[in-house]
Scaffold this motif. Structure first.
Motif, PDB file in Angstrom:
ATOM      1  N   THR B 443       0.848  -1.181   0.000  1.00 57.56           N
ATOM      2  CA  THR B 443       0.000   0.000   0.000  1.00 57.56           C
ATOM      3  C   THR B 443       0.883   1.230   0.000  1.00 57.56           C
ATOM      4  O   THR B 443       1.818   1.317   0.794  1.00 57.56           O
ATOM      5  CB  THR B 443      -0.883   0.040   1.261  1.00 57.56           C
ATOM      6  N   VAL B 444       0.589   2.144  -0.895  1.00 58.70           N
ATOM      7  CA  VAL B 444       1.341   3.393  -0.908  1.00 58.70           C
ATOM      8  C   VAL B 444       0.348   4.528  -0.666  1.00 58.70           C
ATOM      9  O   VAL B 444      -0.711   4.579  -1.301  1.00 58.70           O
ATOM     10  CB  VAL B 444       2.063   3.607  -2.250  1.00 58.70           C
ATOM     11  N   VAL B 445       0.667   5.378   0.298  1.00 53.40           N
ATOM     12  CA  VAL B 445      -0.122   6.587   0.505  1.00 53.40           C
ATOM     13  C   VAL B 445       0.778   7.741   0.134  1.00 53.40           C
ATOM     14  O   VAL B 445       1.869   7.880   0.669  1.00 53.40           O
ATOM     15  CB  VAL B 445      -0.575   6.720   1.971  1.00 53.40           C
ATOM     16  N   ARG B 446       0.338   8.550  -0.797  1.00 51.03           N
ATOM     17  CA  ARG B 446       1.214   9.601  -1.294  1.00 51.03           C
ATOM     18  C   ARG B 446       0.498  10.955  -1.242  1.00 51.03           C
ATOM     19  O   ARG B 446      -0.573  11.108  -1.807  1.00 51.03           O
ATOM     20  CB  ARG B 446       1.621   9.266  -2.734  1.00 51.03           C
ATOM     21  N   LEU B 447       1.110  11.887  -0.538  1.00 51.89           N
ATOM     22  CA  LEU B 447       0.581  13.247  -0.478  1.00 51.89           C
ATOM     23  C   LEU B 447       1.443  14.097  -1.400  1.00 51.89           C
ATOM     24  O   LEU B 447       2.647  14.197  -1.217  1.00 51.89           O
ATOM     25  CB  LEU B 447       0.669  13.778   0.953  1.00 51.89           C
ATOM     26  N   GLY B 448       0.819  14.701  -2.405  1.00 54.30           N
ATOM     27  CA  GLY B 448       1.621  15.482  -3.354  1.00 54.30           C
ATOM     28  C   GLY B 448       0.850  16.676  -3.866  1.00 54.30           C
ATOM     29  O   GLY B 448      -0.379  16.655  -3.936  1.00 54.30           O
ATOM     30  N   TYR B 449       1.595  17.714  -4.201  1.00 51.44           N
ATOM     31  CA  TYR B 449       0.938  18.932  -4.672  1.00 51.44           C
ATOM     32  C   TYR B 449       0.537  18.803  -6.137  1.00 51.44           C
ATOM     33  O   TYR B 449      -0.365  19.478  -6.606  1.00 51.44           O
ATOM     34  CB  TYR B 449       1.874  20.126  -4.470  1.00 51.44           C
ATOM     35  N   TYR B 450       1.242  17.960  -6.879  1.00 49.51           N
ATOM     36  CA  TYR B 450       0.915  17.745  -8.286  1.00 49.51           C
ATOM     37  C   TYR B 450       0.679  16.269  -8.529  1.00 49.51           C
ATOM     38  O   TYR B 450       1.113  15.428  -7.754  1.00 49.51           O
ATOM     39  CB  TYR B 450       2.063  18.216  -9.189  1.00 49.51           C
ATOM     40  N   GLU B 451       0.018  15.979  -9.631  1.00 45.48           N
ATOM     41  CA  GLU B 451      -0.016  14.599 -10.102  1.00 45.48           C
ATOM     42  C   GLU B 451       1.216  14.435 -10.956  1.00 45.48           C
ATOM     43  O   GLU B 451       1.275  14.898 -12.088  1.00 45.48           O
ATOM     44  CB  GLU B 451      -1.280  14.340 -10.904  1.00 45.48           C
ATOM     45  N   ASP B 452       2.245  13.797 -10.362  1.00 48.80           N
ATOM     46  CA  ASP B 452       3.536  13.792 -11.036  1.00 48.80           C
ATOM     47  C   ASP B 452       4.067  12.379 -11.177  1.00 48.80           C
ATOM     48  O   ASP B 452       3.313  11.417 -11.126  1.00 48.80           O
ATOM     49  CB  ASP B 452       4.514  14.687 -10.277  1.00 48.80           C
ATOM     50  N   GLU B 453       5.365  12.273 -11.328  1.00 50.29           N
ATOM     51  CA  GLU B 453       5.991  10.980 -11.586  1.00 50.29           C
ATOM     52  C   GLU B 453       5.716   9.982 -10.460  1.00 50.29           C
ATOM     53  O   GLU B 453       5.642   8.778 -10.704  1.00 50.29           O
ATOM     54  CB  GLU B 453       7.510  11.161 -11.750  1.00 50.29           C
ATOM     55  N   THR B 454       5.587  10.469  -9.223  1.00 54.26           N
ATOM     56  CA  THR B 454       5.400   9.560  -8.088  1.00 54.26           C
ATOM     57  C   THR B 454       3.934   9.172  -7.909  1.00 54.26           C
ATOM     58  O   THR B 454       3.620   8.252  -7.179  1.00 54.26           O
ATOM     59  CB  THR B 454       5.957  10.227  -6.812  1.00 54.26           C
TER      60      THR B 454
END
Lengths: 217, 1080
Positions: B443-454
């Protein structure tokens, strides 16, 4: 030459010149009258969602302009009052009147009343209410005698030359600060206005600002 | 008819100021190119549509316009007042809130302006003891990031949208199945937030087996901290007080441009360089570096060496500075390759030692730990500690690295991976193969400002990946500490536009902690620090900082043991050759590590040194370029300058990018800026530059043994603002050395030929000056200006200046009202550089005004040269007649059109699936932007400044809107008194946006009719001069000449014994330097 030009052509140049002059005059007159804010704006009187008579509130009841338009002394913008301001009185007065149904509904639902805008300047003209009403220019100068209107209409042209009339000669339009919202106030006489006006211009350091940068940024 | 420029004093030979290598070459094409009003292409119609077709289309559209005759009716517009009036709110009056922008390990204290609920302008908070209200360009541009239409707007599960609540519930569910935290790993960005620290501790207690890892692709502070911590056996970090320093030595440390807390460094450095009169003294800066950085440009002596030689130079310097003999042997071995530079090193070290307690040595983030330890030792030996550098206590942190995390992932030890911020799939060291590692987590939880490579994608999908949109710092609660440790609140000005979360919120949810709202978390943290009284909290929010919360000075004892150990691990490097080049990976001045890649203001900001926009490039020195045959060339057909795409091979990896020949770079060295070449980013950043991360391994910021091959087949145009608007060699920037300044303080006067005619233009102010209350003017101190470019972005933000895109910049159509000119002088391998802010000079007798056929540009009584946009018909005569080339023309409707559709006719253009012409008929006020973009683009605009449309000229107004607002405020307060004049003493004179943002306080604006104002006093200084004085335009904007402070014992002093301008003009006049002691 009569082979080429019949006799009636003798008058043609004169007729053309007169005709052109007349047409020119008519077009100029027409444009000056019909295409300027004096004609296009003055008298604009849209139907508002609530039949709010300024005549009753301001003149009969004597409510000061600033009770409702409370931002006028602080901001460039003179605000239309929030519904909650109407309800300050109308939760007691005319509580169930049909004419106020829209107001009550707005207050209950939180949705604003869609008032129709009447006075509007172009976006490139930065008019500021606060600096005018705090420095001796009354509401009546631009808005006319709103206190006697049942339904508000556009009373003055609010064109650039209208602004400049006052900016070029402020002395004619200034009044004591306690009479700003007294729309019925009249100077004792024209001479008195000119004399007092000149004093205000001197004592308050009122400048006759005609730079482009005064209004355009 | 072309005006012949007046005789110019530039000598034919000898050193001269130049702005690009093409100019130095002085090719005839360049002369022709330079003499044009706008460089080639700027003023031509290069539309693929021919004029004939254009007329056809236009006549068709006029016909159609007739159909809209119903538009003669006045459209009904509504006013929607509040239903319930909020307290203390007056529509139209902006509100200001104190907050802060978090940076890596510090924060920048701010006061942000809010217009009717939307943040529009960011300014520094001047109330903090460690601040003057200045900021940096990244901070100024942050407000555009808030309204970025490409930011992540949706909660997504495996790439498909989910409701916010579903996502939050999922986080709670994840939290419940974590047990003791085995298999849970966090990947965080650096942070100074006490709240995050507190949550981390709480979660560690609950999940003792959880892994904590921190990754910053460009880590600015870890090594200096580690070095200080080891040397003093206590958790401390250095805090530099550059204003106290008399002699500064920077070792690959761009403390002005790219180090942590740069804006405060600039403030302190500028203070140390300030000159009041000939009695005052200024600091001296030595720089050792491989790239040509802003710090190098501001230094008095600069040694350019390849990166592998920096440690040897440092070791040699240390040998000369340190008295101790214990490590001499080690140092000698390291220092051997730097012997050739002894001529530079010995007098430099002597100068450092001659100023005990007033000298300072700084090492950049790229240097290894041993170098930082050595610098600590040198500062200790020089008595700098507690004078020019302080060691502050810092919280001890024990997080792991990204390499450890990747190893754990690959070993299958991580089931749940929480990535808070950052973009590891793009910027992790390439040898970690991060995408594969990330895919190993369940499970990956990712907080990011853009929809980017990660974000979730095919390459790195885990079984389950949640992508959560991050909140902007202007949207959500938080806290942080500034560089000196002062606690500052991060106070939101607007609800999260797209429901985004902060790292605090996600941590609390994953940790199953209550409360989970960021406000409550921050409030609770504050209780622990500032007490639980409501008043303290309110004061904290009001002031924007907690008084006396700065970290305390450490008093630990210095211990040299670690240094010996670390030096043992260093291997002396070998100098690079043109076949085996050294590589420097550096933090880009604008994109940072790539996080601002989609910010249009920053993309279009010229790099402070190279002046490249919208791209990065492969930096190499002129000599290396010649050896490798990759000089900038000119296409025979298009007559445009282009650069070759080169291929760099490092180990088994290659990357391709355009080459840029950078004067002043170390030879046999390649500089690669990080942060470009994004695969998945927004529309602004898409396709800009190349990705230097694809070469970078986890080793370091330096690499050696790179090969560069010219692909020869690809020509690439870089949009560069460098060669534009150059000044034909007139003494635009004037400078002297300190001793010459002391001998003749008024050296800047009369450097030009006197005017040979009467004033060409009448001075309208002669008549009106008497009537006005104020006379506005500006003074810019070139001795304080370091060229950081914060003013450019501040101006852009304040004055609604649009971006124009790479193609338009290539045609010199950029719109910046204030620009930073950078001139090189001297030999192109090792030049001196100066920077000069150039804006409308507000000439009293302005050449632009007399040629305007419609009076759109005119003077007001207070001395401002004003533009009335609604009068302008776009003849561009004014721009043609402006000697300073500061007027900008709207060639297109940049504000309302997507930049890739500038040329498209509305007849053929579709937006949101509807023909543009139909959209326009329905609502003429709407732009050609898609609806969501339009809604967001409007929010960032300053309502007090007109948004200009196509066909209109514009330029600096000296922030007219601020002046008018200040005057109005004074009049409202005065009412029936005559107290309407603004005065600096009462604090009623406004600051312009550039002045406000300038951390160096180089820009002073004010009333020059008030003899007590600081601008009047600045103008009285003897260094004052106006640019192009001989034209008699009488600029209101004057400059204070620059003074350099070289050391006479340095080997390059022979060339620097007098700055080049002075040499140049003496040569032209035939006067000898000895007799005159400076120019007359």
């Amino acid at each position: 030459m009569s082979d080429f030009f019949p006799k009636w052509t003798n008058n043609l140049p004169r007729n053309i010149i007169i005709g052109a002059l007349l047409t020119g005059t008519a077009v100029t007159a027409g444009v000056t009258y019909y295409f300027t804010p004096k004609y296009t704006r003055v008298g604009y009187q849209p139907i508002q969602p609530v039949a709010f008579p300024h005549s009753v509130h301001a003149t009969q009841l004597g409510i000061d302009c600033r009770y409702c338009h409370n931002g006028v002394e602080k901001s460039w913008y003179s605000n239309i009052p929030a519904t909650s301001v109407c309800m300050n009185c109308h939760n007691q007065v005319l509580k169930d009147d049909d004419r106020l149904a829209v107001v009550r509904e707005s207050f209950a639902s939180g949705k604003p009343i869609p008032w129709v805008q009447i006075h509007k300047l172009p976006d490139y003209a930065y008019f500021n209410h606060s600096v005018h009403v705090n420095r001796g220019v009354s509401c009546v100068e631009c808005h006319g005698q709103i206190n006697h209107m049942d339904e508000v209409y556009h009373a003055k042209p609010l064109s650039m030359s209208f602004c400049l009339d006052c900016h070029r000669d402020p002395a004619r339009h200034l009044r004591p600060l306690d009479k700003i919202t007294d729309l019925d106030w009249k100077p004792a006489s024209e001479e008195a206005q000119l004399k007092n006006g000149a004093d205000y211009v001197h004592d308050w350091k009122v400048q006759s600002l005609q730079n482009c940068s005064t209004c355009h940024r | 008819m072309k005006t012949i420029p007046p005789p110019c004093l530039e000598p034919e030979s000898g050193p001269k100021y130049w702005r690009s290598l093409e100019q130095l070459a002085d090719a005839p094409e360049f002369r022709q190119w330079a003499e044009r009003e706008f460089p080639s292409g700027a003023s031509e119609m290069s539309d693929p549509v021919s004029r004939r077709n254009f007329v056809k289309i236009m006549s068709a559209s006029f016909l159609l316009a007739g159909l809209g005759a119903t538009g003669c009716r006045r459209p009904v517009e509504n006013i929607y007042p509040y239903a319930k009036m909020p307290l203390d709110y007056v529509h139209g009056v902006p509100q200001y809130f104190a907050t802060a922008m978090p940076t890596r390990r510090t924060a920048i204290p701010l006061v942000v302006k809010s217009n009717d609920g939307r943040p529009t302008k960011i300014e520094g908070n001047p109330d903090l003891p460690d601040s003057n209200g200045g900021t940096d360009h990244l901070t100024q541009a942050a407000v555009l990031g808030l309204y970025d239409p490409d930011r992540a707007m949706q909660f997504k599960r495996n790439g498909s949208g989910e409701a916010r609540n579903t996502a939050l519930d999922a986080l709670t569910a994840i939290s419940k199945g974590l047990g003791d935290g085995t298999g849970l790993a966090f990947l965080l960005e650096q942070s100074s937030s006490p709240s995050r620290n507190r949550l981390q501790k709480a979660i560690s207690e609950k999940f003792p087996n959880a892994r904590w890892n921190v990754y910053e692709p460009v880590d600015l502070s870890s090594l200096p901290r580690l070095a200080a911590t080891l040397a003093y056996s206590a958790p401390v970090e250095p805090y530099y007080k550059l204003d106290e320093a008399g002699v500064i030595l920077s070792l690959d440390c761009d403390f002005i441009g790219s180090e942590e807390n740069a804006f405060n460094n600039i403030r302190r450095f500028a203070k140390g360089r300030h000159l009041d009169g000939k009695e005052s003294s200024m600091s001296r800066l030595y720089t050792v570096e491989s790239l040509f950085t802003l710090t190098g440009a501001n230094s008095d002596h600069r040694l350019r060496v390849p990166p592998s030689m920096i440690v040897p130079v440092l070791a040699r310097l240390a040998l000369n500075v340190l008295a101790s003999s214990a490590i001499d042997g080690q140092l000698q071995a390291l220092a051997a390759p730097a012997q050739a530079h002894d001529g530079w090193i010995v007098p430099c070290a002597k100068d450092l030692k001659a100023n005990p307690g007033k000298s300072l040595v700084m090492a950049g983030y790229r240097l290894p730990l041993a170098a930082h330890l050595l610098v600590v030792a040198m500062n200790e030996a020089l008595g700098a500690v507690n004078h020019t550098v302080e060691y502050h206590q810092t919280p001890d942190s024990k997080e792991g690295t990204i390499s450890e995390l990747a190893a754990a992932l690959n070993a299958g030890q991580v089931q749940t991976l929480v990535i808070l911020g950052g973009n590891p799939a793009y910027n992790a060291p390439v040898d970690l193969d991060w995408a594969k590692a990330q895919a190993k987590a369940k499970t990956v939880v990712r907080l990011g400002y853009y929809e980017d490579e990660t974000s979730w994608n095919d390459a790195l999908h885990a079984e389950k990946q949640w992508d959560l949109p991050a909140a902007h710092f202007l949207e959500a609660w938080g806290d942080a500490r500034t560089a000196d440790g002062t606690l500052v609140p991060i106070q939101p000005l607007i609800e999260p536009l797209f429901g985004g979360l902060t790292d605090l919120e996600v941590l609390a949810l994953i940790g199953g902690l209550t409360p989970s709202s960021p406000y409550d978390i921050v409030r609770q943290t504050f209780q622990g620090i500032g007490g639980d009284s409501e008043n303290n909290w309110r004061k904290f929010l009001h002031d924007g900082f907690l008084a006396d919360s700065a970290s305390s000075k450490a008093t630990a004892q210095y211990d040299a043991g670690e240094l010996t150990k670390a030096l043992g691990q260093l291997k002396p490097g070998s100098a690079p050759t043109s076949g085996k080049l050294d590589v420097v990976f550096y933090r880009d001045a604008k994109m940072d590590d790539g996080r601002y890649n989609n910010n249009g203001w920053l993309q279009e900001l010229p790099d402070p040194i190279t002046k490249i926009t919208w791209d990065n490039a492969v930096m190499i020195s002129p000599k290396t370029a010649k050896e490798l045959g990759v000089f900038t060339e000119r296409n025979a057909q298009s007559q445009k300058f282009f650069n070759y795409i080169v291929e760099i091979k490092l180990g088994s990896r290659t990357v391709r990018g355009p080459v840029w020949v950078q004067p002043g770079m170390a030879d046999d060295t390649i500089g690669l800026a990080l942060g470009y070449g994004r695969e998945k980013t927004g529309r602004v950043g898409h396709g800009t530059g190349f990705n230097a991360y694809s070469l970078r391994t986890s080793e370091a910021y330096y690499a050696s043994g790179a090969e560069l091959t010219n692909t020869r087949n690809t020509e690439y145009e870089l949009a560069n603002a460098q060669s534009h608007w150059h000044m034909e060699g007139r003494p635009v920037v004037r400078e002297a050395n300190l001793d010459q300044f002391r001998k003749q303080p008024a050296f800047a006067k009369g450097m030009e030929a006197p005017a040979n005619h009467d004033p060409l233009y009448p001075n309208p102010l002669d008549v009106t000056k008497q009537n006005a209350l104020h006379q506005w003017g500006m003074s810019i101190d070139l001795n304080r200006c370091v060229g950081c470019s914060a003013c450019m972005i501040a101006c852009q933000s304040e004055n609604n200046i649009p971006i124009v895109g790479k193609e338009m910049v290539g045609k010199s159509r950029e719109m910046h009202w204030i620009r930073l000119d950078r001139y090189y002088s001297g030999p192109d391998e090792d030049p001196q550089a100066v920077t000069q802010p150039m804006l409308c000079q507000h000439c009293e007798s302005a050449p632009c005004e007399s040629v305007c056929p419609v009076n759109a540009t005119s003077h007001d009584d207070e001395g401002l040269n004003v533009m009335t946009y609604n009068r302008c018909v776009g003849t561009r005569y004014c721009s043609n007649n402006c000697p300073y080339k500061v007027r900008r023309f709207n060639f297109f409707d940049y504000n309302r059109r997507p930049l890739n559709h500038l040329y498209k006719s509305p007849l053929v253009m579709e937006t949101d699936g509807e023909y543009e012409l139909l959209r326009w008929l329905k609502n003429p006020d709407k732009g050609n932007l898609p609806e969501t973009d339009w809604q967001l683009a409007k929010l960032v605009k300053n309502p007090d400044v007109s948004v200009r449309m196509r066909g209109v000229m514009e330029k600096c107004t000296l922030c007219l809107q601020r002046i008018e607002q200040a005057k109005i405020a004074a009049k409202v307060k005065a009412r029936d008194t005559d107290h309407v004049r603004l005065s600096e003493k009462e604090g009623t004179v406004p600051k312009t946006a550039c002045q406000q943002a300038c951390p160096a306080e180089a820009i002073i604006f004010g009333d020059i009719s008030d003899p007590e104002s600081s601008v009047s006093k600045a103008k009285e200084q003897e260094r004052t001069y106006s640019v192009l004085e001989f034209l008699l335009t009488k600029p209101r904007c004057t400059y204070l000449a620059k003074v350099r402070n070289p050391n006479q014992e340095m080997p390059d002093y022979k060339e620097h014994s007098m700055p080049y301008t002075t040499q140049e003009f003496q040569k032209a006049r035939g006067a000898s330097a000895e007799d005159e002691g400076g120019a007359r």
